[in-house]
Design a protein around this motif. Structure first.
Motif, PDB file in Angstrom:
ATOM      1  N   PRO A 127       0.847  -1.201   0.000  1.00  0.00           N
ATOM      2  CA  PRO A 127       0.000   0.000   0.000  1.00  0.00           C
ATOM      3  C   PRO A 127       0.880   1.248   0.000  1.00  0.00           C
ATOM      4  O   PRO A 127       1.932   1.282   0.643  1.00  0.00           O
ATOM      5  N   ARG A 128       0.452   2.240  -0.746  1.00  0.00           N
ATOM      6  CA  ARG A 128       1.226   3.473  -0.866  1.00  0.00           C
ATOM      7  C   ARG A 128       0.700   4.509   0.101  1.00  0.00           C
ATOM      8  O   ARG A 128      -0.501   4.723   0.196  1.00  0.00           O
ATOM      9  N   SER A 129       1.606   5.137   0.819  1.00  0.00           N
ATOM     10  CA  SER A 129       1.245   6.227   1.728  1.00  0.00           C
ATOM     11  C   SER A 129       1.352   7.542   0.987  1.00  0.00           C
ATOM     12  O   SER A 129       2.165   7.695   0.080  1.00  0.00           O
ATOM     13  N   HIS A 130       0.533   8.484   1.381  1.00  0.00           N
ATOM     14  CA  HIS A 130       0.595   9.818   0.796  1.00  0.00           C
ATOM     15  C   HIS A 130       1.061  10.793   1.859  1.00  0.00           C
ATOM     16  O   HIS A 130       0.529  10.815   2.966  1.00  0.00           O
TER      17      HIS A 130
ATOM     18  N   ALA B 253      -4.075  13.017  -2.679  1.00  0.00           N
ATOM     19  CA  ALA B 253      -4.361  11.871  -1.817  1.00  0.00           C
ATOM     20  C   ALA B 253      -5.718  11.232  -2.090  1.00  0.00           C
ATOM     21  O   ALA B 253      -5.867  10.017  -1.944  1.00  0.00           O
ATOM     22  N   ARG B 254      -6.699  12.035  -2.525  1.00  0.00           N
ATOM     23  CA  ARG B 254      -8.068  11.512  -2.612  1.00  0.00           C
ATOM     24  C   ARG B 254      -8.638  11.397  -4.021  1.00  0.00           C
ATOM     25  O   ARG B 254      -9.483  10.546  -4.268  1.00  0.00           O
TER      26      ARG B 254
ATOM     27  N   GLN C 290      -2.515   8.854  -9.403  1.00  0.00           N
ATOM     28  CA  GLN C 290      -1.761   8.429  -8.226  1.00  0.00           C
ATOM     29  C   GLN C 290      -2.090   6.977  -7.901  1.00  0.00           C
ATOM     30  O   GLN C 290      -3.226   6.663  -7.555  1.00  0.00           O
TER      31      GLN C 290
ATOM     32  N   ARG D 281      -2.482   3.600  -5.845  1.00  0.00           N
ATOM     33  CA  ARG D 281      -2.784   3.306  -4.440  1.00  0.00           C
ATOM     34  C   ARG D 281      -1.825   2.260  -3.865  1.00  0.00           C
ATOM     35  O   ARG D 281      -1.776   2.046  -2.669  1.00  0.00           O
ATOM     36  N   ARG D 282      -1.080   1.625  -4.762  1.00  0.00           N
ATOM     37  CA  ARG D 282      -0.096   0.625  -4.325  1.00  0.00           C
ATOM     38  C   ARG D 282       1.254   0.954  -4.946  1.00  0.00           C
ATOM     39  O   ARG D 282       1.323   1.530  -6.035  1.00  0.00           O
TER      40      ARG D 282
END
Length: 131
Positions: free
Chosen positions: A14-17, A31-32, A37, A39-40
């Protein structure tokens, strides 16, 4: 060090923002709502980045003077370490350090973008021999 072990178990994480800009509306969008972008984070990308870094650090010194524009509040990369690596690799890098700017410079607050544009304009005019 753990990358080979983790890579043998999973293909992505999982990718953090992070707040990569001081522009809060951009951070929320990224982020949303940004469809570009992921998500992984594919571990193949991490492998490719590690390989690129190894080639960069072990390559020959270049007789070039790149323009480096860096924010001093960048929490995404090790910017101090990167500046040392760049200084070791190039003859005369030109550094513009933006106080308070974060990682995502093209999407920074307008005050930072104007400093970035001024640095790019100045460099371009010097390259064109007009200043």
């Amino acid at each position: 060090l753990l990358l080979p072990i983790v890579s043998s178990l999973v293909a992505s994480l999982p990718r953090s923002h992070y707040a990569s800009s001081s522009d809060l509306s951009y951070n929320r969008f990224q982020a949303r709502a940004d469809p570009l972008q992921p998500r992984r984070l594919p571990l193949a990308w991490v492998h490719a980045m590690a390989s690129w870094f190894e080639g960069f650090e072990n390559g020959p010194k270049q007789g070039l003077s790149p323009l480096i524009i860096q924010g001093d509040c960048d929490a995404v990369v090790d910017w101090r370490g990167n500046l040392r690596r760049i200084a070791a690799r190039f003859t005369a890098p030109e550094l513009v350090l933006l106080e308070g700017a974060r990682h995502n410079l093209p999407n920074e607050a307008p005050a930072y973008r104007s400093q970035i544009e001024a640095a790019l304009d100045a460099r371009l005019w010097r390259l064109l021999g007009r200043v």
